[in-house]
Design a protein around this motif. Structure first.
Motif, mmCIF file in Angstrom:
data_model
loop_
_atom_site.group_PDB
_atom_site.id
_atom_site.type_symbol
_atom_site.label_atom_id
_atom_site.label_comp_id
_atom_site.label_asym_id
_atom_site.label_seq_id
_atom_site.Cartn_x
_atom_site.Cartn_y
_atom_site.Cartn_z
ATOM 1 N N VAL A 147 1.612 -3.724 7.369
ATOM 2 C CA VAL A 147 0.647 -4.746 6.789
ATOM 3 C C VAL A 147 -0.576 -4.752 8.073
ATOM 4 O O VAL A 147 -1.483 -5.438 7.955
ATOM 5 N N ALA A 151 5.275 -1.503 3.986
ATOM 6 C CA ALA A 151 4.036 -2.830 4.269
ATOM 7 C C ALA A 151 5.109 -3.888 4.462
ATOM 8 O O ALA A 151 5.080 -5.146 4.670
ATOM 9 N N ALA A 206 -6.029 2.198 2.154
ATOM 10 C CA ALA A 206 -4.919 2.329 1.067
ATOM 11 C C ALA A 206 -3.159 1.870 1.235
ATOM 12 O O ALA A 206 -3.681 2.928 2.720
ATOM 13 N N VAL A 207 -3.020 0.849 0.731
ATOM 14 C CA VAL A 207 -1.456 0.432 1.336
ATOM 15 C C VAL A 207 -0.201 1.098 -0.134
ATOM 16 O O VAL A 207 -0.481 0.474 -0.900
ATOM 17 N N SER A 208 1.270 1.743 0.249
ATOM 18 C CA SER A 208 1.551 2.204 -0.729
ATOM 19 C C SER A 208 3.057 0.823 -0.243
ATOM 20 O O SER A 208 3.730 1.566 0.538
ATOM 21 N N HIS A 209 3.261 1.414 -2.121
ATOM 22 C CA HIS A 209 4.808 -0.072 -1.207
ATOM 23 C C HIS A 209 5.740 -0.635 -2.340
ATOM 24 O O HIS A 209 5.155 -0.166 -3.445
ATOM 25 N N VAL A 264 -3.082 -1.706 8.114
ATOM 26 C CA VAL A 264 -3.761 -2.064 6.883
ATOM 27 C C VAL A 264 -5.047 -2.948 7.247
ATOM 28 O O VAL A 264 -5.868 -2.276 7.731
ATOM 29 N N THR A 292 -7.102 -0.532 -1.193
ATOM 30 C CA THR A 292 -6.069 -0.199 -2.637
ATOM 31 C C THR A 292 -4.657 -0.490 -2.595
ATOM 32 O O THR A 292 -4.284 -0.045 -1.817
ATOM 33 N N GLN A 293 -4.120 -1.205 -3.814
ATOM 34 C CA GLN A 293 -2.529 -0.751 -3.233
ATOM 35 C C GLN A 293 -1.909 0.100 -4.615
ATOM 36 O O GLN A 293 -2.775 -0.551 -5.591
ATOM 37 N N PRO A 330 1.405 -8.001 -5.905
ATOM 38 C CA PRO A 330 0.654 -7.263 -4.987
ATOM 39 C C PRO A 330 0.924 -7.929 -3.799
ATOM 40 O O PRO A 330 1.297 -9.810 -3.472
ATOM 41 N N LEU A 331 0.182 -7.087 -2.737
ATOM 42 C CA LEU A 331 0.438 -7.758 -1.376
ATOM 43 C C LEU A 331 -0.279 -9.542 -0.724
ATOM 44 O O LEU A 331 -1.322 -9.327 -1.568
#
Length: 292
Positions: A203, A198, A217-220, A206, A234-235, A225-226
């Motif tokens: 980003v 992210a 979905a983003v994994s970080h 995304v 979805t985070q 939360p971003l």
């Protein structure tokens, strides 16, 4: 490295022949300020200038750069300008990569830099000539070995994709790529896509994917939360395990499946053409950045 330090100190003030490795932004600037006083040769591995800004996805003749179709700069044009070449008035504050390349082409043409560049000429090895004093440098390319008084190493940092080791990834049965391969968001419309990482590119991808119809979905690793991404994204925490086609995330017992995973996890340093005898110390091991 004592021999190296002695020979560097023994270099004359006025060097005659300089090799610039790479015709990205750094290589172009180096050439522009060297060419008036030295005999300059630039070796560029691809067919054009620009380095990381060259959008060559779809070209089977050369390795793709990290550039993707809809990328815009995340810095304003006022911070992306050479002091001796202002932007034209029609350029927006945040440029597309095509506009950046147009600017670099103008810079090249204004100062006659292109005539110094040998395109499609990757450097195969760089090593010192131990028989010469002051030190000379031997550069091997497909055309042979050439000798130079000095080297400007401008080969960039965004060439070797880094994907972190995660349990089970080697036997994961789903599809995944590194962000360097990503290009056209429409190809993922209607698909479930996980972006791992992210920072700026992650980003941006995304958002790019989400507005073009992908279920993202983003994994970080961020503690909060971003912000600034579409609310339907979805985070998730960082992935900790792959099993078959399933992905598991830190602190979450649920298994997830995706049509595609994009690792926006940065790059490692690759200077494999620089021989150990050069005495160049560099961190060649890729490291994940804190934002991934």
């Amino acid at each position: 490295k004592q021999w190296y330090q002695r020979r560097v100190r023994g270099l004359p003030c006025q060097m005659k022949e300089v090799c610039v490795i790479g015709a990205g932004v750094g290589g172009l600037v180096a050439t522009r300020y060297l060419m008036d006083n030295f005999k300059v040769t630039v070796y560029e591995a691809t067919s054009n200038i620009g380095g990381v800004w060259l959008y060559n996805k779809g070209s089977k003749a050369e390795k793709p750069t990290p550039m993707y179709k809809n990328l815009r700069t995340n810095l304003p044009k006022q911070l992306m300008v050479f002091r001796d070449l202002p932007h034209t008035t029609d350029v927006p504050t945040f440029q597309t990569h095509f506009q950046v390349m147009t600017y670099l082409d103008r810079y090249c043409d204004m100062f006659g830099i292109r005539s110094f560049i040998q395109f499609n000429t990757p450097v195969m090895s760089l090593e010192p000539d131990l028989s010469s004093l002051p030190v000379k440098w031997l550069v091997k390319t497909k055309t042979g070995v050439s000798k130079f008084d000095a080297i400007a190493l401008c080969s960039g940092r965004y060439d070797t994709p880094f994907i972190p080791h995660i349990e089970g990834l080697e036997s994961y049965t789903g599809a995944y790529i590194h962000s360097k391969v990503y290009s056209i968001p429409e190809e993922y419309a209607g698909k479930t896509v996980l972006v791992v990482g992210a920072k700026s590119s992650g980003v941006d991808m995304v958002i790019d994917l989400s507005v073009h119809g992908a279920d993202v979905a983003v994994s970080h690793r961020c503690a909060e939360p971003l912000v600034g991404i579409p609310p339907e994204v979805t985070q998730l925490n960082e992935p900790v395990k792959f099993s078959g086609s399933a992905v598991f995330f830190k602190g979450d017992e649920k298994e997830y499946c995706f049509d595609m995973i994009i690792f926006a996890t940065g790059y490692g340093t690759n200077l494999d053409f620089v021989e150990p005898s050069c005495g160049l110390e560099t961190d060649v091991l890729p490291r994940p950045s804190p934002g991934t």
